[in-house]
Design an enzyme around this catalytic site. Structure first.
Site, PDB file in Angstrom:
ATOM      1  N   ASP A  95       0.792  -1.232   0.000  1.00 25.41           N
ATOM      2  CA  ASP A  95       0.000   0.000   0.000  1.00 25.41           C
ATOM      3  C   ASP A  95       0.829   1.290   0.000  1.00 25.41           C
ATOM      4  O   ASP A  95       0.349   2.333  -0.407  1.00 25.41           O
ATOM      5  CB  ASP A  95      -0.930   0.019   1.237  1.00 25.41           C
ATOM      6  CG  ASP A  95      -0.179  -0.222   2.538  1.00 25.41           C
ATOM      7  OD1 ASP A  95       1.057  -0.360   2.504  1.00 25.41           O
ATOM      8  OD2 ASP A  95      -0.828  -0.289   3.603  1.00 25.41           O
ATOM      9  N   HIS A  96       2.078   1.220   0.418  1.00 21.88           N
ATOM     10  CA  HIS A  96       2.837   2.463   0.619  1.00 21.88           C
ATOM     11  C   HIS A  96       3.601   2.937  -0.621  1.00 21.88           C
ATOM     12  O   HIS A  96       4.122   4.037  -0.622  1.00 21.88           O
ATOM     13  CB  HIS A  96       3.848   2.290   1.757  1.00 21.88           C
ATOM     14  CG  HIS A  96       3.257   2.471   3.129  1.00 21.88           C
ATOM     15  ND1 HIS A  96       2.284   1.652   3.631  1.00 21.88           N
ATOM     16  CD2 HIS A  96       3.512   3.387   4.099  1.00 21.88           C
ATOM     17  CE1 HIS A  96       1.962   2.047   4.858  1.00 21.88           C
ATOM     18  NE2 HIS A  96       2.686   3.094   5.163  1.00 21.88           N
ATOM     19  N   ASP A 160       3.733  -1.003  11.639  1.00 20.28           N
ATOM     20  CA  ASP A 160       3.238   0.297  11.236  1.00 20.28           C
ATOM     21  C   ASP A 160       2.566   0.893  12.463  1.00 20.28           C
ATOM     22  O   ASP A 160       1.826   0.194  13.168  1.00 20.28           O
ATOM     23  CB  ASP A 160       2.233   0.159  10.098  1.00 20.28           C
ATOM     24  CG  ASP A 160       1.897   1.518   9.506  1.00 20.28           C
ATOM     25  OD1 ASP A 160       2.405   1.843   8.417  1.00 20.28           O
ATOM     26  OD2 ASP A 160       1.135   2.271  10.157  1.00 20.28           O
ATOM     27  N   ARG A 448      -1.574  12.432  10.110  1.00 18.02           N
ATOM     28  CA  ARG A 448      -0.337  13.166  10.412  1.00 18.02           C
ATOM     29  C   ARG A 448      -0.191  14.356   9.496  1.00 18.02           C
ATOM     30  O   ARG A 448      -0.579  14.299   8.344  1.00 18.02           O
ATOM     31  CB  ARG A 448       0.875  12.282  10.146  1.00 18.02           C
ATOM     32  CG  ARG A 448       0.807  11.047  10.933  1.00 18.02           C
ATOM     33  CD  ARG A 448       2.185  10.490  11.145  1.00 18.02           C
ATOM     34  NE  ARG A 448       2.060   9.619  12.273  1.00 18.02           N
ATOM     35  CZ  ARG A 448       2.566   8.401  12.331  1.00 18.02           C
ATOM     36  NH1 ARG A 448       3.305   7.950  11.349  1.00 18.02           N
ATOM     37  NH2 ARG A 448       2.382   7.684  13.385  1.00 18.02           N
ATOM     38  N   SER A 643       6.297   7.332  13.300  1.00 16.74           N
ATOM     39  CA  SER A 643       6.088   6.018  12.713  1.00 16.74           C
ATOM     40  C   SER A 643       6.909   4.913  13.357  1.00 16.74           C
ATOM     41  O   SER A 643       7.740   5.124  14.229  1.00 16.74           O
ATOM     42  CB  SER A 643       6.389   6.095  11.230  1.00 16.74           C
ATOM     43  OG  SER A 643       7.686   5.642  10.976  1.00 16.74           O
ATOM     44  N   ARG A 645       8.890   2.985  11.552  1.00 18.08           N
ATOM     45  CA  ARG A 645       9.946   2.575  10.619  1.00 18.08           C
ATOM     46  C   ARG A 645      11.269   2.374  11.349  1.00 18.08           C
ATOM     47  O   ARG A 645      11.814   3.283  11.953  1.00 18.08           O
ATOM     48  CB  ARG A 645      10.071   3.593   9.474  1.00 18.08           C
ATOM     49  CG  ARG A 645      10.452   4.977   9.892  1.00 18.08           C
ATOM     50  CD  ARG A 645      10.309   5.979   8.750  1.00 18.08           C
ATOM     51  NE  ARG A 645       8.902   6.260   8.518  1.00 18.08           N
ATOM     52  CZ  ARG A 645       8.424   7.423   8.071  1.00 18.08           C
ATOM     53  NH1 ARG A 645       9.236   8.409   7.775  1.00 18.08           N
ATOM     54  NH2 ARG A 645       7.132   7.595   7.914  1.00 18.08           N
TER      55      ARG A 645
HETATM   56  C1  MIC Z   1       3.436   6.481   8.412  1.00 16.30           C
HETATM   57  O1  MIC Z   1       2.231   6.715   8.503  1.00 16.30           O
HETATM   58  O2  MIC Z   1       4.315   7.293   8.710  1.00 16.30           O
HETATM   59  C2  MIC Z   1       3.856   5.117   7.937  1.00 16.30           C
HETATM   60  C3  MIC Z   1       4.547   5.266   6.654  1.00 16.30           C
HETATM   61  O3  MIC Z   1       2.730   4.304   7.724  1.00 16.30           O
HETATM   62  C4  MIC Z   1       4.768   4.515   9.006  1.00 16.30           C
HETATM   63  C5  MIC Z   1       5.438   3.276   8.647  1.00 16.30           C
HETATM   64  C6  MIC Z   1       6.568   3.466   7.717  1.00 16.30           C
HETATM   65  O4  MIC Z   1       7.366   4.367   7.883  1.00 16.30           O
HETATM   66  O5  MIC Z   1       6.699   2.646   6.813  1.00 16.30           O
HETATM   67  C7  MIC Z   1       4.116   4.280  10.351  1.00 16.30           C
HETATM   68  O6  MIC Z   1       3.227   4.992  10.719  1.00 16.30           O
HETATM   69  O7  MIC Z   1       4.581   3.409  11.104  1.00 16.30           O
HETATM   70 FE1  SF4 Z   2      -0.620   4.695   5.016  1.00  8.49          FE
HETATM   71 FE2  SF4 Z   2       0.515   5.380   7.353  1.00  8.49          FE
HETATM   72 FE3  SF4 Z   2      -0.960   7.128   5.921  1.00  8.49          FE
HETATM   73 FE4  SF4 Z   2      -2.143   5.136   7.103  1.00  8.49          FE
HETATM   74  S1  SF4 Z   2      -1.021   6.784   8.116  1.00  8.49           S
HETATM   75  S2  SF4 Z   2      -2.515   5.838   5.005  1.00  8.49           S
HETATM   76  S3  SF4 Z   2      -0.634   3.495   6.881  1.00  8.49           S
HETATM   77  S4  SF4 Z   2       0.986   6.200   5.333  1.00  8.49           S
END
Ligand code: MIC
Ligand code: SF4
Length: 754
Positions: A95-96, A160, A448, A643, A645
């Site tokens: 999805d990312h 995540d 976010r 996140s 990550r």
């Molecule tokens: C995000 O919302 O920042 C992400 C991308 O989903 C991250 C995970 C990632 O960095 O791959 C998260 O929230 O953990």
């Molecule tokens: Fe994707 Fe993270 Fe955004 Fe949710 S918050 S849509 S998992 S990037």
């Protein structure tokens, strides 16, 4: 029928007895969170009176979910664990990595070509090790989990931070780094500090313009981005029962933004309805049989102050719609105050784009309520002033809203439908003109809004609101438009008012989908080959990190003293860098490029102490590494928020940073650092942050006696020849100290395989 129904049955079968044992041991009624935690103790360990916020406890989660951007690292690690199959049901969700630009179909085609190598890798690892695979276009991890896997009373982890979304179905679902997921998939226990408990009592009923999103926007305003740290937030009260299951999901989802370990709700009819609507009436039936255990004991909700560490009460009858932002999700402004706030702070009030959807807000209910506003554009002869986009959370939702004519209505207001993926939420948005870095405002229903997050433009002011409010503001094109009181001038020059949104909790005709996008793994995957080309710039097999040298660390250079907010987006940016998530060396070129250097207030410009020149952070660190010199990163409060990550921990590890010293950490990032064999330290006296100077060379003393609850000393050798010693704390337990000594948790698993 539900996936892995046997797992659910066994969780419920053992629940009454374990809950009773815990209740007896504590001699008091239990919260829901405690019931779920006690029911998932590792190996059925006897319950103890764990100290909240202090004791590390081993758990046995029921399942693991991974999204493509983090799954690569998680699975590269798992491949070294020497197992034929994952130990618990696990899934991967693509999805990312899909860039939102022209619309779902073409964008998906582009991603399938561009990221073919990564998708093939993830598909083949999944197939080999018994992991369910959701292909690109199937949807966003958390929405797909809610629709298919989440179940009341369950415990899951996911790579995540928004894994917490599954709290909407009464789970304890927790975001972790890939190394934690790797442990659980390898059959090892998963460790967590026994959480503190925050109770949120919801009274009344949502009405008019107010949506579940406003509950969490309000809570974020009250608790701030740090306020939930180390705690599970448990929602209860008639307001909770009156709310849809997907609305509960939205609230739990954004619990990540207050740093909460997770959030959850007791099982109720809204959950039963959602389970049935998503083809899991069997789960609802099972849950009904243990219903009393899937919520707190009645005394708890009657006298919450006796059982929770903190209690908040919100009256939904009077709750106003909110907009949170810019640049942080906890700056909460009720819509009636936005005119004042925007004027006071000089926020640009013209809304350029409204974006709805994402893992947070793309339920059928959300979309149907937003569409009820879009419909009024034609009915009232209005014209939509801003651009408008939709990212559906799953193919099931997309298919159903198309069938029900919603997409057609959105089309009439010029909306663009992006792929069922993260897209703009994670900077995978090819926004025309963003490179000009103009000051502008967008509103979205994501979670976010850190600087640069959506479009890479540091001057984009992003505000978070409910899908309904975002739609109204996009129609008005004005951040200060209060749909409760204000009117709009239509094409005939008349003043018209928008009617409050209305919608359906669930589709009256039921959900539908042609190809949900799921691929089951092979029964026997032993013959499946996983290819990683040594020439690839997207994937790289992992080399073990070196073990600790057995002595104090001396002569470390200060790499950067980060000032203010330093989220994982600042440490390891997403957007264009997502493509390197499977290649540690390549992604390390983004290390800390978003962090603000305390000494010159600039990003990605630090003093290279070897040359005296100001250079990019990754380049400076590579120079230290080449010279065989370790370094240290210093940070402010809530360092690493955001996140899960683990790249934000692995990159510094890979490039030779030895320690990260901050005023305070966000939970997942702190664990990620420990797992990768780094030193995660906190100032004993926060004011010592001011003692760190730009040209410092730093020694860490006390490592040969590194022990739980025992401070370490740091000697700051300043360049004027003076030095001073400060005390630093850590939260390592005995096991975590082993991780440090071995050079990372994975080295321990590797050893046990050999
Ligand atoms: C995000 O919302 O920042 C992400 C991308 O989903 C991250 C995970 C990632 O960095 O791959 C998260 O929230 O953990
Ligand atoms: Fe994707 Fe993270 Fe955004 Fe949710 S918050 S849509 S998992 S990037």
């Amino acid at each position: 029928m539900a996936f892995d129904i046997e797992v659910i049955k066994s969780v419920y079968a053992r629940m009454p007895e374990r809950v009773e044992a815990a209740r007896k041991m504590l001699g008091r009624p239990l919260t829901l969170s405690e019931k779920i935690l006690f029911n998932h103790l590792w190996d059925g360990a006897a319950p103890q009176n764990y100290k909240r916020g202090a004791d590390y406890v081993d758990f046995a989660p029921d399942r693991v979910a991974m999204q493509d951007a983090t799954a690569q690292m998680a699975l590269l690690q798992f491949m070294q664990a020497g197992r034929a199959k994952v130990a618990v049901p696990s899934t991967v969700h693509c999805d990312h990595l899909i860039t939102a630009q022209n619309g779902a179909d073409t964008d998906l085609q582009v991603a399938n070509t561009e990221s073919k190598e990564v998708y093939d890798f993830l598909a083949s690892v999944s197939n080999k090790y018994g992991i369910g695979f959701w292909k690109p276009g199937a949807g966003i991890i958390h929405q797909v989990v809610l629709e298919n896997y989440a179940f009341p009373g369950g415990m899951m982890i996911g790579t995540d931070s928004h894994t917490v979304n599954a709290g909407g179905l009464g789970m304890v679902a927790i975001g972790v780094g890939g190394a934690d997921a790797c442990d659980v998939m390898a059959g090892l226990p998963w460790e967590l500090k026994w959480p503190k408990l925050i109770g949120v009592k919801l009274t009344g009923k949502l009405n008019g313009w107010t949506a579940p999103k406003d509950v969490i926007l309000k809570v974020a305003g009250l608790l701030t981005v740090k306020g939930g740290t180390g705690a599970i937030v448990e929602y209860f009260g008639e307001g909770a029962i009156n709310m849809s299951c997907t609305g509960k999901g939205t609230i739990c989802n954004m619990g990540a933004e207050i740093g909460a370990t997770t959030s959850t709700f007791g099982y109720d009819d809204s959950m039963a309805r959602y389970l049935s609507a998503t083809g899991r009436a069997d789960v609802a039936e099972l849950a009904n049989q243990v219903r009393e255990h899937l919520t707190a004991d009645p005394e708890v909700y009657n006298n919450p102050n006796d059982y929770f560490d903190q209690v908040i009460e919100i009256d939904l009858n009077t709750l106003e719609p909110h907009l949170n932002g810019p640049f942080t999700p906890d700056l909460a402004t009720p819509i009636s105050k936005m005119k004042e706030m925007a004027a006071e702070h000089g926020w640009p009030t013209r809304v350029e784009v409204g974006l709805i959807g994402s893992c947070t807000n793309s339920s059928y209910e959300d979309i149907s309520r937003a569409v009820s506003l879009a419909k009024q554009v034609a009915d009232k002869n209005l014209k939509t002033k801003a651009e408008f986009t939709i990212t559906p959370g799953s193919e099931q939702v997309r298919y159903t809203i198309e069938r029900d004519g919603f997409l057609e209505i959105f089309d009439q207001i010029g909306a663009k439908v992006f792929a069922n993926a993260c897209g703009p939420c994670i900077g995978m948005w090819n926004r025309l003109g963003a490179e000009k870095q103009e000051k502008n405002t967008i509103v979205h229903s994501f979670n976010r809004n850190f600087a640069k997050r959506a479009d890479g433009n540091p001057n984009t002011y992003a505000f978070v609101g409910s899908p309904e409010l975002v739609t109204a503001l996009a129609i008005a094109g004005d951040l200060t438009f209060n749909p409760l009181t204000d009117t709009l001038i239509n094409e005939n020059g008349e003043a018209v008012k928008l009617d409050p949104p209305t919608g359906d909790e669930l589709p009256t005709k039921g959900f539908a989908v042609e190809d949900a996008g799921y691929i089951a793994p092979a029964e026997d995957g032993s013959g499946v080959k996983v290819n990683v080309s040594p020439e690839s710039n997207r994937l790289q097999l992992l080399d073990p990190f070196a073990a600790w040298e057995g002595s104090d660390l001396k002569g470390l250079k200060l790499l950067i003293k980060a000032k203010g907010k330093c989220t994982t987006d600042h440490i390891s940016m997403a957007g264009p860098w997502l493509k390197f998530r499977g290649h540690l060396d390549n992604i390390s070129n983004n290390m800390l490029i978003g962090a603000v250097n305390f000494f010159n207030e600039k990003t990605n410009e630090v003093k290279n102490q070897l040359t005296g020149n100001y250079e990019a952070v990754p380049a400076t660190q590579r120079a230290y590494k080449a010279a065989g010199i370790g370094s240290i990163v210093v940070g402010d409060e809530n360092y690493g928020e955001g996140s899960s990550r683990e790249h934000a921990a692995m990159e510094p590890r890979h490039l030779g940073v030895r320690a990260v010293l901050v005023k305070s950490f966000a939970r997942i990032h702190e664990t990620n650092l420990k797992k990768q064999g780094m030193l995660a330290l906190t100032f004993a006296d926060k004011a010592d942050y001011d003692k760190i100077q730009e040209n410092d060379t730093i020694d860490i003393i006390g490592l040969t006696e590194f022990a739980p609850d025992k401070s370490l000393q740091l000697v700051l050798n300043h360049d004027n020849g003076t030095s001073e010693t400060i005390t630093v704390n850590h939260s390592y337990n005995a096991q975590q100290i082993e991780w440090f000594k071995e050079g990372g948790a994975l080295n321990i698993i590797r050893k046990s395989v050999k």
